[in-house]
Design an enzyme around this catalytic site. Structure first.
Site, short mmCIF file in Angstrom:
data_model
loop_
_atom_site.label_atom_id
_atom_site.label_comp_id
_atom_site.label_asym_id
_atom_site.label_seq_id
_atom_site.Cartn_x
_atom_site.Cartn_y
_atom_site.Cartn_z
CE1 TYR A 141 29.61 26.87 96.95
CE2 TYR A 141 30.78 28.69 95.91
CZ TYR A 141 29.69 27.84 95.97
OH TYR A 141 28.67 27.97 95.05
CG ASP A 236 38.41 26.37 93.73
OD1 ASP A 236 38.60 27.33 92.96
OD2 ASP A 236 37.29 26.07 94.20
CE LYS A 264 33.82 33.96 92.77
NZ LYS A 264 33.94 32.87 93.72
C1 LIG Z 1 33.17 31.51 93.51
C2 LIG Z 1 33.93 30.25 93.68
C3 LIG Z 1 33.62 29.09 92.95
C4 LIG Z 1 32.43 29.00 92.07
O1 LIG Z 1 32.47 29.87 90.99
P1 LIG Z 1 31.09 30.29 90.25
O2 LIG Z 1 31.54 31.12 89.10
O3 LIG Z 1 30.29 31.02 91.28
O4 LIG Z 1 30.44 29.03 89.83
C5 LIG Z 1 34.45 28.01 93.08
N1 LIG Z 1 35.51 28.02 93.91
C6 LIG Z 1 35.84 29.11 94.63
C7 LIG Z 1 37.06 29.10 95.48
C8 LIG Z 1 35.05 30.26 94.55
O5 LIG Z 1 35.36 31.32 95.30
#
Ligand SMILES: *Cc1c(COP(=O)(O)O)cnc(C)c1O
Length: 421
Positions: A141, A236, A264
């Site tokens: 994701y 990511d 995060k």
């Molecule tokens: C949470 C998450 C996102 C998206 O971040 P948001 O602040 O919710 O837009 C993207 N990549 C990973 C791996 C995530 O865990």
């Protein structure tokens, strides 16, 4: 029951009653509770129930909820302003900290969410390489970006529709999706489409379909094959960055991606994301280059000060070592419980991230994750919640330990897990 009442009302006002689908408890056939306050490792709901929390606001709360350092820094900053839209010193400090901590990042830009970070990486990769195709892995994701909402993990999985309505087929067609931990599929993909691929994007450790770990050499293969074909490698690290160590998975595994998406933990609980990488690539961004990217609230002073405060506190307190010790205690206890109950379930952990898969199959990819016994998970989830333990309400989520958790909390957690499984 105030939670029930609020949820009923919320559903008349907000689609599904929630502002992000994973909060809806759909995958455990129930309704969410509403929170009144959260401090340290604990949450209190509006009906006065207390829970030990392992969701940690889905990742950011690495110090626990509302740490005094952060709740002190925010009002202090707010006295001088809550948003400027003009450069301010905090942005420079944050950029310096990220660049000092994350080896592959030479220049960085701040945004307001992880989604914006990955979205910007994709656009930059396409603008830089002048190619259109993106490669991603099933179960990874990367936020709700159009091109990346294909086979995308927890939120989408929960609703059994890996692809979202509203994403143009023409755009999805530019996204190639591969099974994770499958070197032959990766090889074949680049052999076929190599000269059209702008970037390969991967969750450095996939953590949105449970916690999946790369087989030996798989990350290195990604690095080698993208270099060979002139494609960019995007890590990511929105989830893993600043949680598993100062330099994220890239540093742990000794891999140098071209671009890194962050979020995060760096926001200290406020809305922040960031993306960065090689200087030469980042210079393609406006105002210096042709790739447009912008944000009214980017580098917001409150978010930046909250994030900086959180990062400094982890660092000054030897945070990553402490989290590893707490994680190891939890792992030892969970393995003991599984052994004593004769359950062959798979348990994965890295530092303060963990996932108990309700399957006896070893888990290497999304297909393996989907063999989980959802009915058993559902029973376990409600048993835990009723005894004061809040685990994520889906078998596809990773759990997070914070620095506010104590060894006593871990022991209490194990006691509840033992009674609940
Ligand atoms: C949470 C998450 C996102 C998206 O971040 P948001 O602040 O919710 O837009 C993207 N990549 C990973 C791996 C995530 O865990």
């Amino acid at each position: 029951m105030l939670s029930k009442k609020l949820f009923k009302r919320a559903k008349t006002l907000i689609p599904g009653g929630v502002n992000s689908p994973v909060r809806a408890f759909k995958n455990v056939d129930g309704d969410p509770f509403f929170v009144r306050r959260a401090k340290g490792a604990r949450i209190e709901d509006v009906d006065g129930n207390h829970y030990i929390d392992y969701v940690g606001t889905w990742g950011p709360a690495i110090l626990g909820h509302a740490p005094n350092s952060v709740t002190g820094a925010i009002p202090e900053m707010a006295k001088d302003g809550v948003s400027f839209g003009i450069p301010h010193p905090g942005e420079v400090e944050m950029a310096q900290t990220i660049i000092d901590w994350v080896p592959a990042v030479e220049k960085v830009r701040l945004v307001s969410s992880g989604t914006e970070a990955t979205m910007s990486c994709i656009r930059l990769a396409r603008g830089y390489t002048k190619r259109d195709k993106i490669v991603k892995f099933e179960g990874c994701y990367h936020g709700h970006v159009d091109s990346l909402l294909v086979a995308a993990g927890s939120g989408a999985l929960t609703f059994g529709e890996p692809d979202s309505a509203g994403v143009p087929a023409s755009l999805a067609a530019e996204t190639i999706t591969l099974p994770y931990n499958d070197p032959a599929a990766l090889e074949e993909c680049f052999a076929t489409y190599g000269d059209q691929i702008a970037a390969l994007i991967v969750e450095s450790y996939p953590a949105n379909a449970g916690l999946i770990l790369p087989k030996d050499g798989f990350l290195q293969q990604m690095r080698d094959i993208t270099t060979q074909h002139g494609s960019l490698l995007i890590f990511d690290e929105v989830m893993t960055g600043f949680r598993l160590g100062k330099g994220g998975v890239a540093e742990l595994e000794g891999i140098s991606p071209d671009l890194t998406a962050m979020g995060k933990v760096i926001g200290g609980g406020l809305p922040v994301g960031a993306f960065g990488g090689r200087d030469e690539i980042m210079e393609h961004l406006a105002p210096n280059g042709p790739v447009y990217q912008a944000g009214t609230l980017s580098g917001n002073p409150l978010a930046v000060i909250a994030g900086l405060t959180q990062l400094r506190e982890i660092d000054h307190n030897n945070g990553f070592m402490k989290l590893e010790a707490l994680g190891a205690r939890l792992e030892e206890g969970v393995r003991k419980i599984l052994h004593e109950k004769g359950l062959g379930y798979t348990f994965h952990r890295k530092g303060s991230m963990f996932c108990l898969f309700f399957t006896e199959k070893p888990v290497f990819n999304l297909d393996d994750v989907e063999t989980s016994n959802k009915e058993h998970f559902r029973r376990y989830f409600w048993n835990c919640l009723n005894k004061g333990l809040y685990m994520a309400p889906s078998p596809y989520e990773t759990g997070f330990i914070s620095m506010a958790h104590t060894f006593d909390d871990i022991d209490k957690t194990l006691e509840i897990m033992n009674e609940s499984i």
